[in-house]
Design a protein around this motif. Sequence first.
Motif, short mmCIF file in Angstrom:
data_model
loop_
_atom_site.label_atom_id
_atom_site.label_comp_id
_atom_site.label_asym_id
_atom_site.label_seq_id
_atom_site.Cartn_x
_atom_site.Cartn_y
_atom_site.Cartn_z
N THR A 137 0.83 -1.21 0.00
CA THR A 137 0.00 0.00 0.00
C THR A 137 0.86 1.26 0.00
OG1 THR A 137 -0.09 0.03 2.42
CG2 THR A 137 -1.85 -1.18 1.25
N PHE A 138 2.15 1.12 -0.24
CA PHE A 138 3.06 2.27 -0.18
C PHE A 138 2.62 3.40 -1.11
CE2 PHE A 138 6.80 4.60 -1.65
CZ PHE A 138 7.33 5.04 -0.45
N ILE A 139 2.36 3.08 -2.36
CA ILE A 139 1.97 4.12 -3.32
C ILE A 139 0.59 4.65 -2.98
CG2 ILE A 139 1.42 4.54 -5.76
CD1 ILE A 139 3.70 2.64 -6.45
N ASP A 140 -0.32 3.78 -2.58
CA ASP A 140 -1.66 4.24 -2.18
C ASP A 140 -1.58 5.22 -1.02
OD1 ASP A 140 -2.73 2.54 -4.08
OD2 ASP A 140 -3.09 0.91 -2.64
N ASP A 141 -0.67 4.97 -0.08
CA ASP A 141 -0.55 5.82 1.10
C ASP A 141 0.14 7.15 0.82
OD1 ASP A 141 -1.75 3.78 2.50
OD2 ASP A 141 0.13 2.98 3.31
N TYR A 142 1.11 7.19 -0.07
CA TYR A 142 1.96 8.37 -0.21
C TYR A 142 1.86 9.10 -1.55
CZ TYR A 142 4.04 6.66 4.05
OH TYR A 142 4.23 6.24 5.34
N TYR A 143 1.16 8.57 -2.51
CA TYR A 143 1.08 9.23 -3.81
C TYR A 143 0.13 10.42 -3.74
CZ TYR A 143 0.15 10.18 -8.70
OH TYR A 143 0.01 10.80 -9.91
N VAL A 144 0.58 11.53 -4.31
CA VAL A 144 -0.25 12.73 -4.40
C VAL A 144 -0.35 13.09 -5.87
CG1 VAL A 144 -0.44 15.16 -3.78
CG2 VAL A 144 0.52 13.53 -2.14
N ASP A 145 -1.56 13.18 -6.38
CA ASP A 145 -1.78 13.52 -7.78
C ASP A 145 -1.48 15.01 -7.96
OD1 ASP A 145 -2.54 13.79 -10.38
OD2 ASP A 145 -4.59 13.08 -10.10
N PRO A 146 -0.53 15.36 -8.83
CA PRO A 146 -0.16 16.78 -8.99
C PRO A 146 -1.30 17.64 -9.51
CG PRO A 146 1.17 15.36 -10.43
CD PRO A 146 0.28 14.48 -9.63
N ALA A 147 -2.30 17.05 -10.15
CA ALA A 147 -3.43 17.82 -10.66
C ALA A 147 -4.34 18.27 -9.52
CB ALA A 147 -4.22 16.99 -11.67
N ASP A 148 -4.30 17.56 -8.40
CA ASP A 148 -5.18 17.87 -7.27
C ASP A 148 -4.53 18.77 -6.22
OD1 ASP A 148 -6.97 16.18 -8.50
OD2 ASP A 148 -6.49 14.46 -7.21
N VAL A 149 -3.26 19.12 -6.40
CA VAL A 149 -2.54 19.88 -5.39
C VAL A 149 -2.07 21.20 -5.98
CG1 VAL A 149 -0.48 19.88 -3.94
CG2 VAL A 149 -1.76 17.78 -4.26
N GLU A 150 -2.26 22.26 -5.21
CA GLU A 150 -1.77 23.57 -5.63
C GLU A 150 -0.35 23.72 -5.09
OE1 GLU A 150 -2.63 28.29 -4.93
OE2 GLU A 150 -4.22 26.85 -4.53
#
Length: 169
Positions: A137-150
């Motif tokens: 679950t590493f990627i599920d826990d730590y991935y941040v979609d750049p389109a959703d973050v300012e």
Amino acid sequence: MNKKIWIFIKKILGFIGCILFMGLIAIAGLVCLSIQWMFNTWNNLTMDELIFHLTAPLEGTNEGMIREYLSVCIAPVILLLLVMSILLIVFRKKKGFLAVMGICTVASLGATSVTVRGAWNQLGASSYVKNQGTYSTFIDDYYVDPADVEIIFPEQKRNLVYIFLESME
């Protein structure tokens, strides 16, 4: 059945047996020598690195390494096959020929299994195979979609770490 047919079938089966015997000897020798060469070439090899080397294209590989493999692994196997062929031809009509073939077959299978087991343990292949079937679950826990973050830059600039990966296919 006719006696000539039985003799013919026996010769064909003997020929097929000799071919299978020689193939088994060649594969056993190649596996044993290849594993030995692999660990002499890469001392602290892991299973991940082995998989990478086996799947990476040969383009750009040092020709000296290929020549070394051919001379250390392929040439002795060819020499072994020549010697075994001569022995098969010379001793094929002698008493105990099948026993010698059987002993050589068992010895080659034994040497191959011992070598492969040692490589399996040294590479840590058991844990590699186990981890291949484990969901992380590493990627599920730590991935941040750049389109959703300012992205907001701080007033005081910080150092930029630039990571460049070369030869990553």
